[in-house]
Design a protein around this motif. Structure first.
Motif, PDB file in Angstrom:
ATOM      1  N   GLU A   8      30.199  13.186  76.000  1.00  0.00           N
ATOM      2  CA  GLU A   8      30.973  14.302  76.549  1.00  0.00           C
ATOM      3  C   GLU A   8      30.661  14.536  78.024  1.00  0.00           C
ATOM      4  OE1 GLU A   8      31.501  17.818  73.838  1.00  0.00           O
ATOM      5  OE2 GLU A   8      29.878  16.772  72.790  1.00  0.00           O
ATOM      6  N   SER A  38      43.104  12.144  82.052  1.00  0.00           N
ATOM      7  CA  SER A  38      42.418  10.857  82.000  1.00  0.00           C
ATOM      8  C   SER A  38      43.246   9.854  81.208  1.00  0.00           C
ATOM      9  CB  SER A  38      41.050  11.039  81.331  1.00  0.00           C
ATOM     10  OG  SER A  38      40.474   9.796  81.076  1.00  0.00           O
ATOM     11  N   GLU A  41      40.656   5.708  77.375  1.00  0.00           N
ATOM     12  CA  GLU A  41      40.446   6.131  75.988  1.00  0.00           C
ATOM     13  C   GLU A  41      39.024   6.656  75.873  1.00  0.00           C
ATOM     14  OE1 GLU A  41      41.350   7.399  72.606  1.00  0.00           O
ATOM     15  OE2 GLU A  41      42.907   6.351  73.739  1.00  0.00           O
ATOM     16  N   GLN A  42      38.895   7.904  75.514  1.00  0.00           N
ATOM     17  CA  GLN A  42      37.569   8.494  75.358  1.00  0.00           C
ATOM     18  C   GLN A  42      37.455   9.166  74.006  1.00  0.00           C
ATOM     19  OE1 GLN A  42      38.034  10.505  79.141  1.00  0.00           O
ATOM     20  NE2 GLN A  42      38.098  12.494  78.135  1.00  0.00           N
ATOM     21  N   PRO A  45      38.011  14.955  73.779  1.00  0.00           N
ATOM     22  CA  PRO A  45      39.152  15.367  74.613  1.00  0.00           C
ATOM     23  C   PRO A  45      38.753  15.665  76.061  1.00  0.00           C
ATOM     24  CG  PRO A  45      39.044  16.683  72.605  1.00  0.00           C
ATOM     25  CD  PRO A  45      37.810  15.853  72.641  1.00  0.00           C
ATOM     26  N   GLN A  47      35.669  15.164  79.178  1.00  0.00           N
ATOM     27  CA  GLN A  47      34.384  14.717  79.714  1.00  0.00           C
ATOM     28  C   GLN A  47      34.087  15.651  80.873  1.00  0.00           C
ATOM     29  OE1 GLN A  47      34.707  10.463  80.625  1.00  0.00           O
ATOM     30  NE2 GLN A  47      33.182  10.144  79.050  1.00  0.00           N
ATOM     31  N   TYR A  83      39.034  22.249  73.218  1.00  0.00           N
ATOM     32  CA  TYR A  83      39.297  21.081  72.372  1.00  0.00           C
ATOM     33  C   TYR A  83      40.533  21.273  71.490  1.00  0.00           C
ATOM     34  CZ  TYR A  83      34.964  18.675  73.602  1.00  0.00           C
ATOM     35  OH  TYR A  83      33.975  18.004  74.265  1.00  0.00           O
ATOM     36  N   THR A  87      43.750  18.796  71.735  1.00  0.00           N
ATOM     37  CA  THR A  87      44.074  17.881  70.638  1.00  0.00           C
ATOM     38  C   THR A  87      45.466  18.180  70.080  1.00  0.00           C
ATOM     39  OG1 THR A  87      42.705  19.303  69.236  1.00  0.00           O
ATOM     40  CG2 THR A  87      41.757  17.198  69.882  1.00  0.00           C
ATOM     41  N   ASP A  90      47.563  16.356  72.388  1.00  0.00           N
ATOM     42  CA  ASP A  90      47.051  14.983  72.501  1.00  0.00           C
ATOM     43  C   ASP A  90      46.839  14.558  73.956  1.00  0.00           C
ATOM     44  OD1 ASP A  90      46.089  12.687  71.224  1.00  0.00           O
ATOM     45  OD2 ASP A  90      47.950  11.626  71.683  1.00  0.00           O
ATOM     46  N   LYS A  91      46.049  15.330  74.677  1.00  0.00           N
ATOM     47  CA  LYS A  91      45.718  15.007  76.064  1.00  0.00           C
ATOM     48  C   LYS A  91      44.213  14.846  76.205  1.00  0.00           C
ATOM     49  CE  LYS A  91      49.570  17.169  78.487  1.00  0.00           C
ATOM     50  NZ  LYS A  91      49.989  18.261  79.350  1.00  0.00           N
ATOM     51  N   ARG A  92      43.809  14.029  77.165  1.00  0.00           N
ATOM     52  CA  ARG A  92      42.400  13.828  77.486  1.00  0.00           C
ATOM     53  C   ARG A  92      42.213  14.173  78.961  1.00  0.00           C
ATOM     54  NH1 ARG A  92      41.594  13.139  72.808  1.00  0.00           N
ATOM     55  NH2 ARG A  92      41.372  11.294  71.536  1.00  0.00           N
TER      56      ARG A  92
END
Length: 127
Positions: A8, A38, A41-42, A45, A47, A83, A87, A90-92
């Protein structure tokens, strides 16, 4: 579920450079938040990176205390405020939270402001 694992934390130099060069930022005193969507792929959700200016706080013990307070406030509140909304869409993101306050507040103050910051970030990213 209140954990803060190595995965994280934001450690990737390229991501950090990209974040500060092309990311969006906003102020939520005593914090400055910079964030960027971002593509990588992490596992989580978000960092995140915590920073305290050496210019403002000369003593390492003060900087470490502030970072410890920030991490704890983040760890306790990230799930519900950050989070879950991320989620759902569906975004990072990668996130940097810098401390720009002039004095060291107690945990209650830091947590209250962190709640405000995470709420603001959640709405901004969901747009």
């Amino acid at each position: 579920m209140h954990t803060f694992k190595k995965e994280e934390r934001l450690c990737n130099k390229k991501l950090i450079d990209g974040l500060f060069h092309s990311g969006s930022s906003f102020l939520c005193y005593p914090f400055r938040a910079s964030w960027m969507l971002s593509g990588a792929e992490q596992q989580f959700p978000v960092q995140v990176l915590f920073a305290v200016a050496k210019k403002r706080y000369k003593r390492a013990v003060d900087r470490n205390l502030i970072k410890r307070l920030m991490r704890e406030a983040y760890r306790l509140n990230k799930q519900s405020l950050l989070y879950s909304p991320l989620t759902d869409v569906d975004k990072r993101i990668v996130l940097s939270i810098g401390y720009i306050g002039k004095e060291i507040g107690d945990f209650a103050f830091v947590e209250k402001k962190m709640l405000k910051l995470l709420g603001q970030l959640g709405t901004e990213v969901s747009k």
